[in-house]
Design an enzyme around this catalytic site. Structure first.
Site, PDB file in Angstrom:
ATOM      1  N   ASP A 133      -6.718  12.788 -25.268  1.00 15.10           N
ATOM      2  CA  ASP A 133      -6.727  11.376 -24.861  1.00 15.10           C
ATOM      3  C   ASP A 133      -5.911  10.636 -25.924  1.00 15.10           C
ATOM      4  O   ASP A 133      -6.400  10.348 -27.018  1.00 15.10           O
ATOM      5  CB  ASP A 133      -8.167  10.872 -24.799  1.00 15.10           C
ATOM      6  CG  ASP A 133      -8.248   9.407 -24.392  1.00 15.10           C
ATOM      7  OD1 ASP A 133      -7.227   8.689 -24.532  1.00 15.10           O
ATOM      8  OD2 ASP A 133      -9.330   8.967 -23.959  1.00 15.10           O
ATOM      9  N   TYR A 142       0.853  -1.199   0.000  1.00  9.72           N
ATOM     10  CA  TYR A 142       0.000   0.000   0.000  1.00  9.72           C
ATOM     11  C   TYR A 142       0.879   1.236   0.000  1.00  9.72           C
ATOM     12  O   TYR A 142       1.888   1.289   0.723  1.00  9.72           O
ATOM     13  CB  TYR A 142      -0.910   0.030   1.230  1.00  9.72           C
ATOM     14  CG  TYR A 142      -2.323  -0.368   0.882  1.00  9.72           C
ATOM     15  CD1 TYR A 142      -3.026   0.375  -0.063  1.00  9.72           C
ATOM     16  CD2 TYR A 142      -2.933  -1.471   1.448  1.00  9.72           C
ATOM     17  CE1 TYR A 142      -4.316   0.015  -0.429  1.00  9.72           C
ATOM     18  CE2 TYR A 142      -4.220  -1.835   1.092  1.00  9.72           C
ATOM     19  CZ  TYR A 142      -4.906  -1.081   0.147  1.00  9.72           C
ATOM     20  OH  TYR A 142      -6.164  -1.431  -0.213  1.00  9.72           O
ATOM     21  N   THR A 156      -3.493   5.282 -21.979  1.00 14.48           N
ATOM     22  CA  THR A 156      -3.304   3.963 -21.381  1.00 14.48           C
ATOM     23  C   THR A 156      -1.914   3.465 -21.771  1.00 14.48           C
ATOM     24  O   THR A 156      -1.325   3.924 -22.745  1.00 14.48           O
ATOM     25  CB  THR A 156      -4.373   2.969 -21.870  1.00 14.48           C
ATOM     26  OG1 THR A 156      -4.502   3.096 -23.283  1.00 14.48           O
ATOM     27  CG2 THR A 156      -5.706   3.214 -21.221  1.00 14.48           C
ATOM     28  N   ARG A 196      -1.425  -3.158 -18.277  1.00  8.18           N
ATOM     29  CA  ARG A 196      -2.706  -2.440 -18.290  1.00  8.18           C
ATOM     30  C   ARG A 196      -2.622  -1.328 -17.262  1.00  8.18           C
ATOM     31  O   ARG A 196      -2.149  -1.528 -16.149  1.00  8.18           O
ATOM     32  CB  ARG A 196      -3.853  -3.385 -17.939  1.00  8.18           C
ATOM     33  CG  ARG A 196      -4.030  -4.494 -18.943  1.00  8.18           C
ATOM     34  CD  ARG A 196      -5.400  -5.092 -18.853  1.00  8.18           C
ATOM     35  NE  ARG A 196      -6.341  -4.278 -19.574  1.00  8.18           N
ATOM     36  CZ  ARG A 196      -6.592  -4.405 -20.876  1.00  8.18           C
ATOM     37  NH1 ARG A 196      -5.970  -5.312 -21.596  1.00  8.18           N
ATOM     38  NH2 ARG A 196      -7.480  -3.630 -21.469  1.00  8.18           N
TER      39      ARG A 196
END
Ligand code: DSN
Length: 421
Positions: free
Chosen positions: A207, A58, A233, A242
């Site tokens: 984008d 984390y 992406t 990904r």
């Protein structure tokens, strides 16, 4: 120190069902020609980073300013990813935490727009003309929470009419103008968008998910010098894990970082971020430029070959990694063409074309891309062959002998250019 990496044999003995499906997917990838324009093959190094113990950590916050202890090593990989992204794209600031493209776009909107404020419009390309779900579709958060005004391609040329974009901008005075699409084969005039954005005082967002790898390899114009913010992406033409990233100008860095965390996301996926750092390093190598140019060259060869087979290319061809075919002249739907190609081992997708009379689930077009074949080393001769196979299959979709021959040719091609040998 004894190093540790995830182990295939352990997975097989712990969970044979999942291992079996993963093995079948590998076999599918080895025997199917990947022409889905948004897919690629991540390298073994990228996959190794994904399977690392950084999955366990984390790390809310950013390098050096975390809400958890023990972040010294994820700080190393996240800092590497940030530095490499800034260097590779010549960006002033990079945020490498977005989990996916939709989250990156959500953060970009969140940084500049208030939800449900109808005064703050966003000018974006409509989905049916090549935009994305997150560019204002009414079924998506973007269309539900923000006020989009759509622009379309020109009916005759099927390319963006910048005069129309300017007219709409002057009429609606958008707070943001959005460019960068998922099914637009041509280059985008980022400088012209910037000029219009300046004229109406809008933020200019791009984008770049589909073509960012081509930008990295110098095979497509870069939006970075022109845009306030660029989202993308990392698993399409960039060939990484990904996930997604955001680049922006320094003046927007704080707003973007706050919009990613804590506004839109919690804990960053540090194993993915390590893999993003790896893919950026790979994209800095000279052979990545070869790859990017081969991707565009093969897309052109595929488009030309399909035209020779009598198919109609939307906008007449391509300048990028993808081509869009209008199937109306041959009386076939996109859904049927997708199925016919799938039967012979070619994966592509049905796609709406501009001014499509059919709903998206059927669609009048197919989208084909070459990021995958170019990764495997295929080049212009192979794409000519693929165009010929597709032409035959679409001309005689119900002819068993045609299907059998096509399937054998695809398998042979995949043997000559193996995936994960
Ligand atoms: N789903 C992706 C594509 O195929 O273009 C975009 O997110």
């Amino acid at each position: 120190m004894r190093e540790f990496a995830a182990d295939w044999e352990t997975l097989k003995s712990t969970d044979p069902e999942v291992a079996g499906a993963i093995a079948s997917e590998l076999e599918r990838e080895r025997t199917t020609l990947r022409l889905i324009a948004s897919e690629n093959y991540a390298s073994p190094a990228v996959l190794a980073a994904l399977a690392s113990t950084m999955n366990n950590k984390y790390a809310e916050g950013y390098p050096g300013k975390r809400y958890y202890g023990g972040c010294e090593f994820v700080d190393v990989t996240e800092s590497l990813a940030i530095e490499r992204a800034e260097r590779l794209f010549g960006a002033e600031h990079a945020n490498v935490q977005p989990h996916a493209g939709a989250q990156a776009n959500m953060a970009a909107y969140g940084a500049f727009l208030e939800p449900k404020n109808q005064e703050q419009k966003v000018l974006g390309m409509v989905l049916a003309h090549g935009g994305h779900l997150t560019h204002g579709s009414p079924v998506n958060f973007s269309g539900k929470w923000f006020t989009f005004v759509g622009y379309e391609v020109d009916k005759d040329t099927e390319v963006i009419d910048m005069d129309r974009v300017r007219d709409l901008s002057l009429e609606h005075r958008p707070k943001m103008i959005l460019a960068g699409f998922t099914a637009y084969p041509r280059v985008i005039d980022f400088a012209a968008f910037r000029t219009i954005a300046d004229e109406v005082g809008a933020i200019f967002m791009v984008d770049a998910a589909h073509f960012i790898g081509l930008v990295a390899g110098g095979a497509y114009p870069s939006p970075v010098p022109h845009a306030d913010v660029v989202t993308f992406t990392t698993h399409k033409t960039l060939r990484g894990p990904r996930g997604a990233m955001i680049l922006c100008r320094d003046q927007h860095a704080k707003a973007i970082d706050k919009a990613v965390f804590p506004m839109m996301q919690g804990g960053p996926l540090e194993h993915c971020i390590a893999a993003k750092a790896v893919c950026l390093k790979e994209a800095m190598q000279p052979d990545f430029a070869d790859y990017a140019h081969r991707t565009v060259r093969t897309a052109r060869a595929l488009a030309d070959g399909l035209a020779e087979e009598g198919l109609r290319l939307v906008s007449g061809g391509t300048d990028s990694h993808l081509a869009l075919v209008d199937l109306q002249p041959i009386g076939m739907t996109g859904a049927d063409a997708e199925k016919s190609c799938e039967r012979v081992g070619i994966a592509l997708n049905k796609n709406a074309i501009p001014f499509d009379p059919l709903p998206p689930a059927t669609a009048s077009g197919i989208r084909l891309g070459t990021p995958g074949p170019a990764t495997l080393g295929m080049d212009e001769p192979e794409m000519k062959e693929v165009a010929h196979i597709i032409g035959e299959v679409l001309r005689e979709p119900d002819e068993e002998a045609v299907g059998d021959r096509a399937r054998a040719r695809v398998r042979d091609l995949m043997k000559r250019f193996p995936a994960y040998p």
